[in-house]
Design an enzyme around this catalytic site. Structure first.
Site, short mmCIF file in Angstrom:
data_model
loop_
_atom_site.label_atom_id
_atom_site.label_comp_id
_atom_site.label_asym_id
_atom_site.label_seq_id
_atom_site.Cartn_x
_atom_site.Cartn_y
_atom_site.Cartn_z
N ALA A 65 -27.06 -18.71 4.45
CA ALA A 65 -27.83 -18.97 3.24
C ALA A 65 -28.50 -20.34 3.39
O ALA A 65 -28.05 -21.19 4.16
CB ALA A 65 -26.94 -18.94 2.00
N GLY A 110 -24.06 -16.34 5.41
CA GLY A 110 -24.77 -15.23 4.81
C GLY A 110 -25.31 -14.24 5.84
O GLY A 110 -25.50 -13.06 5.54
N GLU A 113 -22.43 -12.06 6.74
CA GLU A 113 -22.22 -11.21 5.57
C GLU A 113 -23.28 -10.12 5.48
O GLU A 113 -22.98 -8.97 5.12
CB GLU A 113 -22.21 -12.07 4.31
CG GLU A 113 -20.96 -12.95 4.22
CD GLU A 113 -21.07 -14.03 3.16
OE1 GLU A 113 -20.12 -14.17 2.37
OE2 GLU A 113 -22.10 -14.74 3.11
N GLU A 133 -18.31 -21.53 6.01
CA GLU A 133 -18.57 -22.14 4.70
C GLU A 133 -17.59 -23.25 4.33
O GLU A 133 -17.99 -24.24 3.69
CB GLU A 133 -18.56 -21.07 3.60
CG GLU A 133 -19.78 -20.15 3.59
CD GLU A 133 -19.63 -18.93 4.47
OE1 GLU A 133 -20.45 -18.02 4.37
OE2 GLU A 133 -18.66 -18.89 5.29
#
Length: 259
Positions: A65, A110, A113, A133
């Site tokens: 992200a 992300g 994911e 993260e």
């Protein structure tokens, strides 16, 4: 529809989506997530698409992200950003058409994911995976704490998430995070070959298989088997079932019409 951060192509019955923010290593900002949301709807409504390939432009699949967007979020806006990512990824996961992630490079945070929201993952030998993260002071926010244990097991998922460890493609294959590892120059051809094989099957049956697997994994075995029997029965209302079985018996070529 034109997209700023996503390249959408159709090749016969296969859609190819490329996340295209190469200067940012394809990091997922809100704009890209919203575009992904829209393109999933476009694919869902296109009866001529039977399978999807998702990849990234340049040396990253998706590096994560967008940290530059996340850095100054507060509790409320942080939660909303996580909810956006989770909603879009869940929509991708629930898409009736199979999705193959062709992981060409970094698939971190992300990006990892996003790959896990796909049905099948094929990785370049140069790909790297991880949920780093905690090294940024946050948790995975787009489903990583939920999908990773389902794919690789509880202990391995906890080790990867707690340590922020980044693993290479061969290790991802060993633990079951990816289905196959190929050389970089073979990646898209391998993904297309697999997508074409899937697209050559009865599309309604493939869609129902995806539904049965995804839903069944969340149910106890008795409920899951009962659900499987229901959708098995549904197949016999389709033209594809009649055409497929007739072709088998009469030794003629199959002709599936998605009906």
């Amino acid at each position: 529809m034109e997209y700023k951060n996503i390249v959408f192509q159709k090749e016969d019955k296969v859609a190819v989506l490329t996340i295209s923010r190469p200067k940012a290593l394809n990091a997922l900002n809100s704009e890209t997530l919203k575009e992904l949301d829209l393109v999933i709807d476009e694919i869902a409504n296109d009866d001529e698409i039977y399978a999807v390939i998702l990849t990234g432009e340049g040396k990253a699949f998706v590096a994560g992200a967008d940290i530059s967007e996340m850095k100054d979020l507060d509790v409320i806006s942080g939660r909303k950003f996580g909810q956006l990512g989770n909603r879009v990824f869940r929509k991708l996961e629930s898409l009736e058409k199979p999705v193959i992630a062709a992981v060409n490079g970094f698939a971190l945070g992300g990006g990892c994911e996003l790959s896990m929201a796909c049905d099948i993952r094929i990785a370049s030998s140069k790909a790297k995976f991880g949920q780093p993260e905690v090294g940024l002071g946050i948790t995975p926010g787009f489903g990583g704490t939920q999908r990773l244990p389902r794919l690789v097991g509880l202990g391995m998922a906890k080790e990867l998430i707690y340590t922020a460890k980044i693993i290479k493609a061969d290790e991802a294959l060993r633990i079951g995070l990816v289905n196959k590892v190929v050389e970089p120059e073979e990646l898209l051809a391998e993904a297309r070959a697999l997508a074409n094989i899937i697209a050559g099957q009865a599309p309604i049956a493939v869609s129902l298989c995806k539904a049965a697997i995804n839903k069944g994994m969340q149910l106890d075995i008795d409920s899951a088997i009962a659900y499987e029997a229901e959708i098995f029965g549904e197949c016999f209302s389709t033209e594809d079932q009649k055409n497929g079985m007739t072709a088998f018996i009469e030794k003629t070529e199959k002709c599936f019409k998605n009906k």
